[in-house]
Motif scaffolding. Structure first.
Motif, PDB file in Angstrom:
ATOM      1  N   ARG A 105       0.845  -1.274  -0.034  1.00  0.00           N
ATOM      2  CA  ARG A 105       0.019   0.008  -0.060  1.00  0.00           C
ATOM      3  C   ARG A 105       0.821   1.200  -0.015  1.00  0.00           C
ATOM      4  NH1 ARG A 105      -4.956   1.566   4.517  1.00  0.00           N
ATOM      5  NH2 ARG A 105      -5.524   3.610   3.402  1.00  0.00           N
ATOM      6  N   SER A 106       1.842   1.044   0.827  1.00  0.00           N
ATOM      7  CA  SER A 106       2.899   2.407   0.886  1.00  0.00           C
ATOM      8  C   SER A 106       3.511   2.584  -0.432  1.00  0.00           C
ATOM      9  CB  SER A 106       4.116   2.046   1.857  1.00  0.00           C
ATOM     10  OG  SER A 106       3.413   1.982   3.135  1.00  0.00           O
ATOM     11  N   GLN A 107       4.165   1.313  -1.181  1.00  0.00           N
ATOM     12  CA  GLN A 107       4.745   1.600  -2.479  1.00  0.00           C
ATOM     13  C   GLN A 107       3.605   2.050  -3.498  1.00  0.00           C
ATOM     14  OE1 GLN A 107       6.224  -2.135  -3.924  1.00  0.00           O
ATOM     15  NE2 GLN A 107       6.621  -1.372  -5.916  1.00  0.00           N
ATOM     16  N   PHE A 108       2.364   1.589  -3.418  1.00  0.00           N
ATOM     17  CA  PHE A 108       1.454   2.233  -4.296  1.00  0.00           C
ATOM     18  C   PHE A 108       1.220   3.826  -4.084  1.00  0.00           C
ATOM     19  CE2 PHE A 108      -3.256   3.366  -4.782  1.00  0.00           C
ATOM     20  CZ  PHE A 108      -3.316   3.002  -6.310  1.00  0.00           C
ATOM     21  N   GLU A 109       0.941   3.992  -2.842  1.00  0.00           N
ATOM     22  CA  GLU A 109       0.724   5.529  -2.668  1.00  0.00           C
ATOM     23  C   GLU A 109       1.924   6.324  -3.016  1.00  0.00           C
ATOM     24  OE1 GLU A 109       0.125   5.633   1.654  1.00  0.00           O
ATOM     25  OE2 GLU A 109      -2.045   5.051   1.470  1.00  0.00           O
ATOM     26  N   ARG A 110       3.194   5.715  -3.009  1.00  0.00           N
ATOM     27  CA  ARG A 110       4.350   6.497  -3.205  1.00  0.00           C
ATOM     28  C   ARG A 110       4.349   6.730  -4.850  1.00  0.00           C
ATOM     29  NH1 ARG A 110       6.887   3.294   0.567  1.00  0.00           N
ATOM     30  NH2 ARG A 110       7.763   1.830  -1.103  1.00  0.00           N
ATOM     31  N   GLU A 111       3.998   5.482  -5.486  1.00  0.00           N
ATOM     32  CA  GLU A 111       4.289   5.713  -7.110  1.00  0.00           C
ATOM     33  C   GLU A 111       3.105   6.516  -7.570  1.00  0.00           C
ATOM     34  OE1 GLU A 111       3.834   1.522  -8.359  1.00  0.00           O
ATOM     35  OE2 GLU A 111       5.954   1.088  -7.837  1.00  0.00           O
ATOM     36  N   THR A 112       1.948   6.716  -7.022  1.00  0.00           N
ATOM     37  CA  THR A 112       0.722   7.509  -7.487  1.00  0.00           C
ATOM     38  C   THR A 112       1.269   8.955  -7.150  1.00  0.00           C
ATOM     39  OG1 THR A 112      -0.773   5.526  -6.854  1.00  0.00           O
ATOM     40  CG2 THR A 112      -1.581   7.816  -7.066  1.00  0.00           C
ATOM     41  N   ILE A 113       1.775   9.285  -6.180  1.00  0.00           N
ATOM     42  CA  ILE A 113       2.123  10.505  -5.753  1.00  0.00           C
ATOM     43  C   ILE A 113       3.144  10.985  -6.792  1.00  0.00           C
ATOM     44  CG2 ILE A 113       3.315  11.984  -3.974  1.00  0.00           C
ATOM     45  CD1 ILE A 113       1.934  10.424  -1.725  1.00  0.00           C
ATOM     46  N   GLN A 114       4.169  10.178  -7.177  1.00  0.00           N
ATOM     47  CA  GLN A 114       5.386  10.388  -7.936  1.00  0.00           C
ATOM     48  C   GLN A 114       4.507  10.776  -9.365  1.00  0.00           C
ATOM     49  OE1 GLN A 114       8.110   7.281  -7.842  1.00  0.00           O
ATOM     50  NE2 GLN A 114       8.990   7.820  -5.894  1.00  0.00           N
TER      51      GLN A 114
END
Length: 211
Positions: A105-114
């Motif tokens: 979930r954290s990885q998904f959020e980071r990628e989305t924000i980027q």
């Protein structure tokens, strides 16, 4: 099986039982059952007989089992250890899965924000500029939406129609806006709000009005 005669004699002495026959009479267990106990074959006895013998010998049933069926105790202890180990492994795997879920979930959020970085950083400033300058052209803001388009494309999300575009009405993909005239399947309609598909899955129907 090892002989348990002396062990049984010691317990009988403490309980003031003079012979194996007296033990049989008091417990209601047959002499054959008493002899089976003596020979170390107690695992073949009925549970009710074991309970009664333990009661007459004035010891706990667990103690009787430990003295006359030691393999059973060891097996129970082994099974308890195995169960405890399995429970510990289950909890460990459960925690591992939870950690993986949080990491994904954290990885998904980071990628989305980027992916939306430029939109997040510049859109508030563009909105402020538009408020300060009513004559600002909307086309100046459109480039900021490109990261959102790229993200939707990456997720396999495609738009249903385009705002202002004319389509043939399909009730599976289009939703008639309130207040619009009745429309039949295949009739021409104008897209007011686009809808979205993700592959073959419908996310939102496009909202349309009759031409």
């Amino acid at each position: 099986m090892s002989d348990r005669t002396e062990t049984l004699r010691r317990l009988m002495k403490l309980a003031e039982i003079s012979s194996f026959q007296v033990l049989s009479d008091r417990t209601g267990a047959s002499r054959r059952a008493i002899d089976t106990l003596r020979k170390g074959n107690a695992s073949n006895l009925k549970y009710a007989d074991l309970v009664k013998i333990a009661e007459v010998l004035q010891i706990e049933l667990d103690e009787l089992i430990a003295k006359f069926i030691p393999d059973t105790v060891n097996k129970r202890e082994s099974q308890s250890s195995e169960i405890a180990a399995l429970r510990e492994e289950y909890l460990r795997l459960q925690q591992k899965l939870e950690n993986q879920r949080q990491e994904l979930r954290s990885q998904f959020e980071r990628e989305t924000i980027q992916q939306l970085e430029s939109l997040l950083l510049q859109l508030p400033s563009a909105a402020h500029a538009a408020q300060q300058n009513p004559n600002m052209l909307a086309k100046n803001v459109l480039p900021l939406l490109r990261p959102l388009d790229a993200l939707l494309q990456k997720w396999g999300i495609s738009a249903i129609g385009s705002v202002g575009g004319e389509i043939n009405y399909d009730s599976q993909k289009h939703q008639l806006m309130e207040g619009s005239d009745r429309i039949e399947e295949g009739d021409p309609a104008i897209v007011r709000y686009v809808g979205y598909m993700q592959g073959e899955k419908l996310l939102y129907r496009a909202r349309v009005a009759k031409v």
